[in-house]
Design a protein around this motif. Sequence first.
Motif, PDB file in Angstrom:
ATOM      1  N   ARG A 158       0.578  -1.103   0.011  1.00 44.24           N
ATOM      2  CA  ARG A 158       0.074  -0.181   0.147  1.00 44.24           C
ATOM      3  C   ARG A 158       1.140   1.112   0.159  1.00 44.24           C
ATOM      4  NH1 ARG A 158      -3.176  -0.797   4.596  1.00 44.24           N
ATOM      5  NH2 ARG A 158      -4.351  -1.953   3.222  1.00 44.24           N
ATOM      6  N   VAL A 159       0.488   1.749  -0.677  1.00 49.18           N
ATOM      7  CA  VAL A 159       1.739   3.078  -0.778  1.00 49.18           C
ATOM      8  C   VAL A 159       0.153   4.388  -0.869  1.00 49.18           C
ATOM      9  CG1 VAL A 159       2.598   2.188  -2.481  1.00 49.18           C
ATOM     10  CG2 VAL A 159       0.986   3.715  -3.874  1.00 49.18           C
ATOM     11  N   TYR A 160       1.413   5.233   0.206  1.00 50.28           N
ATOM     12  CA  TYR A 160       0.686   6.686   0.452  1.00 50.28           C
ATOM     13  C   TYR A 160       0.944   7.993  -0.084  1.00 50.28           C
ATOM     14  CZ  TYR A 160      -1.211   3.748   4.297  1.00 50.28           C
ATOM     15  OH  TYR A 160      -1.868   2.904   4.992  1.00 50.28           O
ATOM     16  N   TYR A 161       0.564   8.975  -0.684  1.00 55.59           N
ATOM     17  CA  TYR A 161       0.800  10.139  -1.680  1.00 55.59           C
ATOM     18  C   TYR A 161       0.448  11.249  -1.538  1.00 55.59           C
ATOM     19  CZ  TYR A 161      -2.348   8.731  -4.763  1.00 55.59           C
ATOM     20  OH  TYR A 161      -4.074   7.939  -6.112  1.00 55.59           O
ATOM     21  N   GLN A 162       0.634  12.683  -2.058  1.00 62.53           N
ATOM     22  CA  GLN A 162      -0.454  13.430  -1.867  1.00 62.53           C
ATOM     23  C   GLN A 162      -0.954  14.143  -3.475  1.00 62.53           C
ATOM     24  OE1 GLN A 162      -2.252  14.852   1.799  1.00 62.53           O
ATOM     25  NE2 GLN A 162      -1.808  16.696   0.201  1.00 62.53           N
ATOM     26  N   SER A 163       0.368  13.784  -4.335  1.00 65.55           N
ATOM     27  CA  SER A 163       0.588  14.280  -5.492  1.00 65.55           C
ATOM     28  C   SER A 163       1.447  13.132  -6.498  1.00 65.55           C
ATOM     29  CB  SER A 163       1.434  15.022  -6.334  1.00 65.55           C
ATOM     30  OG  SER A 163       2.666  15.507  -5.235  1.00 65.55           O
ATOM     31  N   SER A 164       2.142  13.254  -7.407  1.00 63.99           N
ATOM     32  CA  SER A 164       2.821  11.611  -8.101  1.00 63.99           C
ATOM     33  C   SER A 164       3.161  11.244  -7.324  1.00 63.99           C
ATOM     34  CB  SER A 164       3.495  12.488  -9.163  1.00 63.99           C
ATOM     35  OG  SER A 164       3.950  13.519  -9.404  1.00 63.99           O
ATOM     36  N   GLN A 165       4.134  12.127  -6.680  1.00 62.88           N
ATOM     37  CA  GLN A 165       5.667  11.693  -5.418  1.00 62.88           C
ATOM     38  C   GLN A 165       5.205  10.215  -4.241  1.00 62.88           C
ATOM     39  OE1 GLN A 165       8.291  11.800  -6.109  1.00 62.88           O
ATOM     40  NE2 GLN A 165       8.652  13.067  -7.977  1.00 62.88           N
ATOM     41  N   MET A 166       5.830   9.423  -4.403  1.00 60.76           N
ATOM     42  CA  MET A 166       4.849   8.458  -3.219  1.00 60.76           C
ATOM     43  C   MET A 166       5.425   9.314  -1.957  1.00 60.76           C
ATOM     44  SD  MET A 166       2.510   6.580  -5.098  1.00 60.76           S
ATOM     45  CE  MET A 166       2.479   6.595  -6.029  1.00 60.76           C
ATOM     46  N   ASP A 167       4.688   9.224  -0.448  1.00 63.17           N
ATOM     47  CA  ASP A 167       5.828   9.490   0.226  1.00 63.17           C
ATOM     48  C   ASP A 167       5.771   8.365   1.466  1.00 63.17           C
ATOM     49  OD1 ASP A 167       5.335  11.732  -0.495  1.00 63.17           O
ATOM     50  OD2 ASP A 167       3.338  12.063   0.307  1.00 63.17           O
ATOM     51  N   ALA A 168       5.311   7.514   2.028  1.00 67.22           N
ATOM     52  CA  ALA A 168       5.028   5.755   2.284  1.00 67.22           C
ATOM     53  C   ALA A 168       4.946   4.763   1.848  1.00 67.22           C
ATOM     54  CB  ALA A 168       4.499   6.200   3.166  1.00 67.22           C
ATOM     55  N   ALA A 169       4.874   3.450   2.125  1.00 71.10           N
ATOM     56  CA  ALA A 169       4.780   2.967   1.524  1.00 71.10           C
ATOM     57  C   ALA A 169       5.382   1.639   3.160  1.00 71.10           C
ATOM     58  CB  ALA A 169       5.341   1.589   0.501  1.00 71.10           C
ATOM     59  N   VAL A 170       4.686   0.622   2.000  1.00 68.21           N
ATOM     60  CA  VAL A 170       4.060  -0.092   3.611  1.00 68.21           C
ATOM     61  C   VAL A 170       3.382  -1.822   2.965  1.00 68.21           C
ATOM     62  CG1 VAL A 170       1.551   0.222   4.260  1.00 68.21           C
ATOM     63  CG2 VAL A 170       3.016  -1.290   6.291  1.00 68.21           C
ATOM     64  N   LYS A 171       4.226  -2.991   3.255  1.00 69.49           N
ATOM     65  CA  LYS A 171       4.323  -4.417   2.972  1.00 69.49           C
ATOM     66  C   LYS A 171       2.634  -5.066   3.391  1.00 69.49           C
ATOM     67  CE  LYS A 171       7.606  -7.009   1.486  1.00 69.49           C
ATOM     68  NZ  LYS A 171       9.096  -7.936   1.768  1.00 69.49           N
ATOM     69  N   ILE A 172       2.323  -5.436   2.550  1.00 63.20           N
ATOM     70  CA  ILE A 172       1.598  -5.825   3.663  1.00 63.20           C
ATOM     71  C   ILE A 172       1.318  -7.604   3.186  1.00 63.20           C
ATOM     72  CG2 ILE A 172      -1.760  -6.379   2.814  1.00 63.20           C
ATOM     73  CD1 ILE A 172      -0.968  -3.877   3.034  1.00 63.20           C
ATOM     74  N   SER A 173       1.541  -7.986   2.351  1.00 66.66           N
ATOM     75  CA  SER A 173       1.905  -9.618   2.140  1.00 66.66           C
ATOM     76  C   SER A 173       2.705  -9.765   1.742  1.00 66.66           C
ATOM     77  CB  SER A 173       0.500 -10.514   2.141  1.00 66.66           C
ATOM     78  OG  SER A 173       0.333 -10.004   0.371  1.00 66.66           O
ATOM     79  N   ASP A 174       4.024 -10.765   1.229  1.00 68.90           N
ATOM     80  CA  ASP A 174       4.829 -11.557   0.527  1.00 68.90           C
ATOM     81  C   ASP A 174       4.083 -12.420  -1.107  1.00 68.90           C
ATOM     82  OD1 ASP A 174       7.137 -10.525   1.804  1.00 68.90           O
ATOM     83  OD2 ASP A 174       6.475 -12.403   3.009  1.00 68.90           O
ATOM     84  N   GLY A 175       4.378 -12.091  -2.152  1.00 65.03           N
ATOM     85  CA  GLY A 175       3.642 -12.320  -3.511  1.00 65.03           C
ATOM     86  C   GLY A 175       5.062 -12.828  -3.436  1.00 65.03           C
ATOM     87  N   ALA A 176       4.946 -13.267  -4.825  1.00 62.91           N
ATOM     88  CA  ALA A 176       6.499 -13.644  -5.703  1.00 62.91           C
ATOM     89  C   ALA A 176       5.502 -13.395  -7.334  1.00 62.91           C
ATOM     90  CB  ALA A 176       5.990 -15.084  -6.010  1.00 62.91           C
ATOM     91  N   TYR A 177       6.418 -13.817  -8.447  1.00 66.45           N
ATOM     92  CA  TYR A 177       5.805 -13.706 -10.158  1.00 66.45           C
ATOM     93  C   TYR A 177       4.856 -14.121 -10.443  1.00 66.45           C
ATOM     94  CZ  TYR A 177       7.205 -13.612 -15.065  1.00 66.45           C
ATOM     95  OH  TYR A 177       6.754 -14.381 -16.214  1.00 66.45           O
ATOM     96  N   GLU A 178       4.836 -15.845  -9.880  1.00 66.17           N
ATOM     97  CA  GLU A 178       3.310 -16.772 -10.285  1.00 66.17           C
ATOM     98  C   GLU A 178       2.831 -15.919  -9.822  1.00 66.17           C
ATOM     99  OE1 GLU A 178       7.919 -18.248 -10.358  1.00 66.17           O
ATOM    100  OE2 GLU A 178       6.620 -17.324  -8.439  1.00 66.17           O
ATOM    101  N   ASP A 179       2.140 -14.651  -8.611  1.00 65.32           N
ATOM    102  CA  ASP A 179       1.515 -14.176  -8.497  1.00 65.32           C
ATOM    103  C   ASP A 179       0.209 -13.579  -9.371  1.00 65.32           C
ATOM    104  OD1 ASP A 179       1.182 -15.630  -6.405  1.00 65.32           O
ATOM    105  OD2 ASP A 179       2.821 -14.220  -4.720  1.00 65.32           O
ATOM    106  N   PHE A 180       1.072 -13.066 -10.299  1.00 66.64           N
ATOM    107  CA  PHE A 180       0.739 -12.943 -11.027  1.00 66.64           C
ATOM    108  C   PHE A 180       0.040 -13.228 -12.141  1.00 66.64           C
ATOM    109  CE2 PHE A 180       3.552  -9.644 -10.334  1.00 66.64           C
ATOM    110  CZ  PHE A 180       2.161  -7.844 -10.295  1.00 66.64           C
ATOM    111  N   THR A 181      -1.124 -12.929 -12.848  1.00 61.71           N
ATOM    112  CA  THR A 181      -2.226 -14.287 -13.689  1.00 61.71           C
ATOM    113  C   THR A 181      -1.846 -14.161 -14.968  1.00 61.71           C
ATOM    114  OG1 THR A 181      -3.933 -12.811 -13.732  1.00 61.71           O
ATOM    115  CG2 THR A 181      -3.786 -14.275 -11.272  1.00 61.71           C
ATOM    116  N   ASP A 182      -2.177 -14.601 -15.884  1.00 62.82           N
ATOM    117  CA  ASP A 182      -2.120 -14.411 -17.709  1.00 62.82           C
ATOM    118  C   ASP A 182      -2.767 -12.916 -17.357  1.00 62.82           C
ATOM    119  OD1 ASP A 182      -0.480 -16.364 -17.446  1.00 62.82           O
ATOM    120  OD2 ASP A 182      -2.347 -17.985 -18.555  1.00 62.82           O
ATOM    121  N   THR A 183      -4.104 -13.511 -17.543  1.00 67.39           N
ATOM    122  CA  THR A 183      -5.277 -12.147 -17.359  1.00 67.39           C
ATOM    123  C   THR A 183      -3.897 -10.935 -17.507  1.00 67.39           C
ATOM    124  OG1 THR A 183      -7.102 -13.327 -17.529  1.00 67.39           O
ATOM    125  CG2 THR A 183      -7.261 -10.401 -16.869  1.00 67.39           C
TER     126      THR A 183
END
Length: 200
Positions: A158-183
């Motif tokens: 999850r990223v937090y921002y005011q404009s186009s610049q990201m000010d803060a970020a936090v990881k919600i859960s681990d993932g992997a390349y395989e988590d991207f579906t074909d769609t």
Amino acid sequence: MKIFKRTMIGCAVFVAIFMFTWCVCEIGRNNYYNYKGYVVDISEEDGETVIVTLCGDTESRFTLKWYTRKKYEKDEKSIEIGDRIKLSTTHYSDTNIKKLSVDHGKSLEGKIFYIESPVIPERPFLFVNDPLYGTHIFELFTFDEHLFEGMNTGDVVRVYYQSSQMDAAVKISDGAYEDFTDTEKTYIAELGYTVKEPTE
């Protein structure tokens, strides 16, 4: 008489300089906040409101005493998760809050990924599939070069921002390349990008 006139003029100049300096310092103090961040959690502990904030990738906790909330909420809305908060405290205390300002913040949640490109420098992108806002990808710009360290392709962030610049970020859960579906890969490819497969 001349000496008296000169003394009075000198005193007037001194008072004018003193008042000007005091005003400048007061204005500067009133516009100064020693902390800025985004509200990521709100809870009640012992009858007091505790907010957890995120600045960059660093979390902090502040306790809002009843008089702080009363003073703030008299003219303002209540604080909500995702709001961008600025505050000043006495001696960097986490409870003695002298001044508080809250603005509506923006956030996005999705899967992080990098793209295969010989021309675009390695920079993270975010794949967002939100029922309310639809499917999008965002290039994540930030002044903090360490903000996305330790976040890998497929991680949900999850990223937090005011404009186009990201000010803060936090990881919600681990993932992997395989988590991207074909769609999802097809959608990204239709925009001219290819998800970069991590190398071991």
